[in-house]
Write a protein that holds these residues in place. Structure first.
Motif, short mmCIF file in Angstrom:
data_model
loop_
_atom_site.label_atom_id
_atom_site.label_comp_id
_atom_site.label_asym_id
_atom_site.label_seq_id
_atom_site.Cartn_x
_atom_site.Cartn_y
_atom_site.Cartn_z
N LEU A 120 0.82 -1.20 0.00
CA LEU A 120 0.00 0.00 0.00
C LEU A 120 0.86 1.26 0.00
N LYS A 121 0.38 2.28 -0.66
CA LYS A 121 0.96 3.61 -0.53
C LYS A 121 0.15 4.33 0.54
N ILE A 122 0.80 4.68 1.65
CA ILE A 122 0.10 5.29 2.79
C ILE A 122 0.66 6.68 3.02
N TYR A 123 -0.20 7.69 2.95
CA TYR A 123 0.27 9.07 3.08
C TYR A 123 -0.84 9.95 3.65
N SER A 124 -0.44 11.14 4.09
CA SER A 124 -1.39 12.10 4.67
C SER A 124 -1.40 13.38 3.85
N LYS A 125 -2.62 13.94 3.66
CA LYS A 125 -2.77 15.20 2.95
C LYS A 125 -3.95 15.95 3.53
N ASP A 126 -3.70 17.18 3.96
CA ASP A 126 -4.75 18.04 4.52
C ASP A 126 -5.50 17.35 5.66
N LYS A 127 -4.75 16.72 6.57
CA LYS A 127 -5.26 16.06 7.78
C LYS A 127 -6.05 14.79 7.48
N ILE A 128 -6.04 14.34 6.24
CA ILE A 128 -6.73 13.11 5.87
C ILE A 128 -5.68 12.05 5.52
N MET A 129 -5.90 10.83 5.98
CA MET A 129 -4.97 9.72 5.73
C MET A 129 -5.49 8.87 4.58
N TYR A 130 -4.59 8.52 3.66
CA TYR A 130 -4.95 7.70 2.51
C TYR A 130 -4.08 6.45 2.48
N ALA A 131 -4.64 5.36 2.00
CA ALA A 131 -3.90 4.14 1.73
C ALA A 131 -4.42 3.57 0.43
N GLU A 132 -3.53 3.36 -0.52
CA GLU A 132 -3.94 2.91 -1.84
C GLU A 132 -3.09 1.72 -2.27
N GLY A 133 -3.73 0.73 -2.88
CA GLY A 133 -2.96 -0.41 -3.36
C GLY A 133 -3.82 -1.58 -3.76
N VAL A 134 -3.15 -2.68 -4.11
CA VAL A 134 -3.80 -3.89 -4.61
C VAL A 134 -3.48 -5.04 -3.67
N PHE A 135 -4.46 -5.89 -3.40
CA PHE A 135 -4.29 -7.07 -2.56
C PHE A 135 -4.22 -8.31 -3.44
N GLY A 136 -3.36 -9.26 -3.05
CA GLY A 136 -3.17 -10.47 -3.84
C GLY A 136 -3.70 -11.72 -3.16
N LEU A 137 -3.31 -12.87 -3.68
CA LEU A 137 -3.84 -14.15 -3.21
C LEU A 137 -3.49 -14.44 -1.75
N ILE A 138 -2.39 -13.92 -1.26
CA ILE A 138 -2.04 -14.18 0.14
C ILE A 138 -3.00 -13.47 1.10
N HIS A 139 -3.86 -12.61 0.57
CA HIS A 139 -4.85 -11.90 1.38
C HIS A 139 -6.27 -12.36 1.09
N GLN A 140 -6.41 -13.46 0.40
CA GLN A 140 -7.73 -13.92 -0.05
C GLN A 140 -8.52 -14.59 1.06
N GLY A 141 -9.83 -14.29 1.07
CA GLY A 141 -10.78 -14.96 1.94
C GLY A 141 -11.75 -15.71 1.04
N PRO A 142 -12.94 -15.15 0.77
CA PRO A 142 -13.82 -15.74 -0.23
C PRO A 142 -13.14 -15.70 -1.61
N PRO A 143 -13.58 -16.54 -2.55
CA PRO A 143 -12.95 -16.55 -3.87
C PRO A 143 -12.86 -15.16 -4.49
N ASN A 144 -11.64 -14.77 -4.87
CA ASN A 144 -11.37 -13.51 -5.56
C ASN A 144 -11.67 -12.27 -4.72
N CYS A 145 -11.77 -12.46 -3.41
CA CYS A 145 -12.05 -11.34 -2.51
C CYS A 145 -11.04 -11.29 -1.36
#
Length: 209
Positions: free
Chosen positions: A89-114
């Motif tokens: 994830l790209k995690i950063y702060s701007k104007d007092k708001i926190m953002y996290a952006e990125g992609v999750f892969g198979l090692i984070h899978q629960g239900p199929p494709n989720c």
């Protein structure tokens, strides 16, 4: 043992390769001999790593993180650069708001494709806490409530957005949402107990109080 910058970079490259291996392991297949060869290779690698383990070259907490919040807890399983299961994830702060952006892969899978709901909850816990740090009110999690509105897809860019909603004495209330494009997938509300002087807190140094 302290770590030099070249060693830090090498360790991060090792973790990146381990992350690739873990992701590949989730869809691994092959003949008996091919799988046996991989098992032997990993066994030999683990023996090499065991001889160099327990040296604690990386700190538990890094106060000099700039605006890259992934550096705060280098070995966090949810955000650390030095943990192979942490989502990229790209995690950063701007104007007092926190953002996290990125992609999750198979090692984070629960239900199929989720993405597994527990992973999403953990990321909220981490990012909400970072929001408190970014706004000068670091704190430990007291309560966390996550509402799952829609399944969270793998392999698509997700965006978490968090901000402080209310601060009363030491109680810091932080809210967040996760979107995929324009679609809202989940929301979270967290209560954090503010502590003073985070840099000197014994827990952040990896010590028991």
């Amino acid at each position: 043992m302290s770590v030099s910058e070249p060693q830090r970079q090498q360790l991060q490259r090792i973790i990146e390769q381990l992350s690739v291996s873990l992701e590949a392991s989730q869809s691994l297949g092959g003949s008996d001999s091919e799988l046996a060869d991989i098992e032997l290779t990993l066994r030999q690698l683990n023996e090499k790593m065991a001889k160099l383990s327990n040296r604690k070259m990386l700190p538990f907490y890094e106060p000099d993180y700039g605006n890259d919040f992934r550096k705060i807890l280098p070995r966090s399983p949810l955000s650390g650069y030095f943990n192979p299961i942490a989502p990229q994830l790209k995690i950063y702060s701007k104007d007092k708001i926190m953002y996290a952006e990125g992609v999750f892969g198979l090692i984070h899978q629960g239900p199929p494709n989720c993405v597994h709901g527990g992973i999403i909850s953990g990321v909220y816990d981490q990012v909400l806490a970072y929001c408190g740090i970014a706004n000068g009110t670091p704190g430990f999690t007291a309560e966390l409530q996550v509402s799952y509105l829609k399944p969270t897809p793998l392999f698509k860019t997700l965006r978490f957005r968090c901000q402080i909603s209310k601060a009363e004495d030491r109680q810091i209330h932080i809210i967040g949402e996760c979107h995929c494009g324009e679609e809202r997938l989940s929301s979270a509300e967290g209560l954090f107990i503010h502590y003073e002087n985070a840099a000197n807190t014994s827990l952040l140094k990896g010590q028991l109080p």
